[in-house]
Design an enzyme around this catalytic site. Structure first.
Site, PDB file in Angstrom:
ATOM      1  N   CYS A 164       0.810  -1.226   0.000  1.00 47.64           N
ATOM      2  CA  CYS A 164       0.000   0.000   0.000  1.00 47.64           C
ATOM      3  C   CYS A 164       0.838   1.268   0.000  1.00 47.64           C
ATOM      4  O   CYS A 164       0.307   2.364  -0.234  1.00 47.64           O
ATOM      5  CB  CYS A 164      -0.936  -0.007   1.201  1.00 47.64           C
ATOM      6  SG  CYS A 164      -1.926  -1.506   1.324  1.00 47.64           S
ATOM      7  N   HIS A 305      -3.151   7.729   6.429  1.00 48.32           N
ATOM      8  CA  HIS A 305      -3.364   6.409   5.831  1.00 48.32           C
ATOM      9  C   HIS A 305      -4.772   5.946   6.188  1.00 48.32           C
ATOM     10  O   HIS A 305      -5.488   5.441   5.332  1.00 48.32           O
ATOM     11  CB  HIS A 305      -2.298   5.435   6.324  1.00 48.32           C
ATOM     12  CG  HIS A 305      -2.305   4.127   5.594  1.00 48.32           C
ATOM     13  ND1 HIS A 305      -2.229   4.038   4.223  1.00 48.32           N
ATOM     14  CD2 HIS A 305      -2.391   2.843   6.042  1.00 48.32           C
ATOM     15  CE1 HIS A 305      -2.253   2.762   3.846  1.00 48.32           C
ATOM     16  NE2 HIS A 305      -2.356   2.022   4.937  1.00 48.32           N
ATOM     17  N   GLU A 316      -1.516   4.781  13.917  1.00 49.62           N
ATOM     18  CA  GLU A 316      -1.143   5.990  13.193  1.00 49.62           C
ATOM     19  C   GLU A 316      -1.287   7.225  14.082  1.00 49.62           C
ATOM     20  O   GLU A 316      -0.465   8.149  14.020  1.00 49.62           O
ATOM     21  CB  GLU A 316      -2.005   6.137  11.942  1.00 49.62           C
ATOM     22  CG  GLU A 316      -1.585   7.274  11.036  1.00 49.62           C
ATOM     23  CD  GLU A 316      -2.296   7.268   9.697  1.00 49.62           C
ATOM     24  OE1 GLU A 316      -1.847   8.008   8.804  1.00 49.62           O
ATOM     25  OE2 GLU A 316      -3.302   6.532   9.545  1.00 49.62           O
ATOM     26  N   LYS A 338      -9.770   7.997   2.486  1.00 49.20           N
ATOM     27  CA  LYS A 338     -10.192   6.609   2.271  1.00 49.20           C
ATOM     28  C   LYS A 338     -11.618   6.373   2.786  1.00 49.20           C
ATOM     29  O   LYS A 338     -12.254   5.393   2.410  1.00 49.20           O
ATOM     30  CB  LYS A 338      -9.239   5.635   2.957  1.00 49.20           C
ATOM     31  CG  LYS A 338      -7.882   5.499   2.287  1.00 49.20           C
ATOM     32  CD  LYS A 338      -7.043   4.434   2.968  1.00 49.20           C
ATOM     33  CE  LYS A 338      -5.646   4.344   2.359  1.00 49.20           C
ATOM     34  NZ  LYS A 338      -4.821   5.530   2.659  1.00 49.20           N
ATOM     35  N   HIS A 343      -9.838   1.923   0.125  1.00 48.23           N
ATOM     36  CA  HIS A 343      -8.377   1.764   0.117  1.00 48.23           C
ATOM     37  C   HIS A 343      -7.956   1.231  -1.252  1.00 48.23           C
ATOM     38  O   HIS A 343      -8.202   0.067  -1.581  1.00 48.23           O
ATOM     39  CB  HIS A 343      -7.965   0.801   1.226  1.00 48.23           C
ATOM     40  CG  HIS A 343      -6.487   0.748   1.466  1.00 48.23           C
ATOM     41  ND1 HIS A 343      -5.562   1.344   0.638  1.00 48.23           N
ATOM     42  CD2 HIS A 343      -5.754   0.141   2.454  1.00 48.23           C
ATOM     43  CE1 HIS A 343      -4.348   1.115   1.096  1.00 48.23           C
ATOM     44  NE2 HIS A 343      -4.444   0.393   2.195  1.00 48.23           N
ATOM     45  N   PHE A 404       1.530  -3.550   3.937  1.00 48.50           N
ATOM     46  CA  PHE A 404       1.830  -4.875   4.473  1.00 48.50           C
ATOM     47  C   PHE A 404       3.333  -5.140   4.352  1.00 48.50           C
ATOM     48  O   PHE A 404       3.959  -4.818   3.347  1.00 48.50           O
ATOM     49  CB  PHE A 404       1.073  -5.946   3.691  1.00 48.50           C
ATOM     50  CG  PHE A 404      -0.364  -6.134   4.115  1.00 48.50           C
ATOM     51  CD1 PHE A 404      -0.946  -5.374   5.107  1.00 48.50           C
ATOM     52  CD2 PHE A 404      -1.150  -7.095   3.486  1.00 48.50           C
ATOM     53  CE1 PHE A 404      -2.266  -5.560   5.490  1.00 48.50           C
ATOM     54  CE2 PHE A 404      -2.474  -7.290   3.855  1.00 48.50           C
ATOM     55  CZ  PHE A 404      -3.034  -6.525   4.852  1.00 48.50           C
TER      56      PHE A 404
END
Length: 419
Positions: A164, A305, A316, A338, A343, A404
């Site tokens: 991502c 994010h 975060e 998002k 996403h 990831f």
């Protein structure tokens, strides 16, 4: 020696909110959701029923339909967004510039629908056949190759794949290419399309996706909210034309903003979960600010994010408190777009970089929609711009993407000023 300055002179986007930058931004400003029930495949036996799909995409507006038949969907999105960005930068058809233009594209996965289709054909075929273009269509660098062929680009062409974080990392690498003199113009950003059963089931088995809002899909992506239950799959492309400042000025280019800094780090902790203490992610933020020559007090807007997963949103928030300091973190305008786009995986950094540019140009902070009850007990206690955007002068914005494998990427975008 001073760093060569890098400016943004063109943008193109294909997103669940619209098939142009302006459509996407108008929807984001208004707090509209692009999430609907999935109609690409039969979800009867899936827990996941909804996603953020690109809608009304007409491939023949952007490329030869015959050529498009040999492309995976993520590549079609990438080519379309690149065409828009080059038109916006007044570079489409400029063979003199494009001959030496470079390309740095972020793609997290590639042609998953091609993988799914070819596997079905292979296992159902007595003679073990599959479509002859299977490999060229599914590999992540297919988009970069097709962009170069379509537009006559002959500089370096690379594909960055860090899940991502892919297109944020690609933008950082593209900026460095210009800074060190290896290119004057670099096309960068990212593309992704995994809106198919094979990919959705894979993420569903990880228990990463939201499943509890089938009766009202537009409410499903709810970063930092107490009732969040996972991220919503999105797709699309966000492409930016980056240019060395003097090169842009010499050709009279319109300058949207300056790409001023990049920072990265690797958690080295877990394949799918962020390090909960936030220290390593915070290092990416502080490195980006140092690279841009700014302090936390200089940043007005942070595009989070903000995936709508419990671990990401709380982690975060902790990163921000470490990197900015508790007091400054509470002063920061934060939002997760998002909540509206879903996403978009490898494309998300490019799309959200465009959101930051538009926030700077329009002096407006887009909202985090569906944030009805912040998860205070889970540590989500900052200003996430709940539900309604706010007018605000933005001289400096930061965009974050975490992938990831523990890949953390941060970019800093500033309002363009002569000196």
């Amino acid at each position: 020696m001073d760093k060569r300055r890098v400016v943004i002179t063109g943008m193109g986007a294909i997103t669940p909110l619209g098939n142009t930058v302006e459509e996407t931004w108008a929807a984001a400003k208004a707090g509209k959701s692009g999430i609907t029930l999935i109609d690409r495949f039969d979800t009867t036996n899936f827990a996941v029923k909804y996603g953020a799909q690109v809608k009304d995409f007409q491939v023949d507006k952007y490329m030869d339909p015959k050529a498009a038949r040999k492309m995976a969907l993520f590549t079609k999105y990438a080519v379309a967004a690149t065409k828009m960005a080059l038109e916006d930068a007044n570079l489409l058809g400029n063979t003199e510039v494009l001959e030496d233009t470079a390309l740095m594209l972020g793609v997290g996965i590639g042609g998953f629908e091609v993988t799914e289709d070819s596997c079905i054909k292979y296992y159902n075929s007595e003679y073990k056949r599959m479509p002859p273009m299977t490999i060229p269509e599914l590999i992540p660098n297919e988009a970069a190759g097709n962009i170069c062929m379509e537009f006559g680009i002959h500089g370096q062409a690379h594909t960055q794949s860090t899940a991502c974080a892919s297109s944020t990392d690609a933008l950082g690498d593209a900026m460095d290419m210009i800074r060190c003199g290896r290119a004057d113009v670099v096309i960068s950003g990212g593309a992704e399309s995994t809106m198919n059963g094979y990919a959705v089931l894979g993420f569903e088995m990880l228990q990463a996706l939201s499943t509890g809002w089938a009766d009202n899909p537009q409410k499903a992506s709810r970063p930092f909210d107490k009732k969040r239950d996972g991220f919503v799959m999105g797709e699309g492309a966000g492409i930016l034309v980056l240019e060395e400042l003097e090169h842009a000025k010499a050709r009279g280019a319109h300058i949207y903003a300056e790409l001023a800094g990049y920072g990265g780090s690797s958690d080295g902790y877990h394949l799918t979960a962020p390090n909960p203490d936030g220290i390593i992610g915070a290092k990416a933020m502080t490195r980006a600010m140092k690279d841009a020559g700014i302090t936390p007090a200089d940043v007005q807007y942070y595009n989070a994010h903000g995936t709508s997963t419990h671990l990401n949103d709380s982690g975060e928030t902790q990163m921000l408190k470490i990197a900015f300091g508790e007091e400054q973190a509470h002063k920061l305008h934060i939002s997760s777009t998002k909540s509206m786009t879903g996403h978009c995986l490898g494309a998300t950094g490019g799309i959200e970089a465009i959101m930051c540019v538009k926030a700077i140009n329009d002096s407006f902070i887009p909202p985090t929609i569906n944030l009805d009850e912040p998860d205070i007990e889970g540590g989500c206690d900052l200003d996430y711009t709940p539900n309604v955007g706010v007018a605000c002068n933005v001289d400096c914005a930061m965009s974050a993407t975490f992938g990831f494998g523990g890949h953390n990427g941060i970019i800093v975008i500033k309002k363009y000023k002569e000196a």
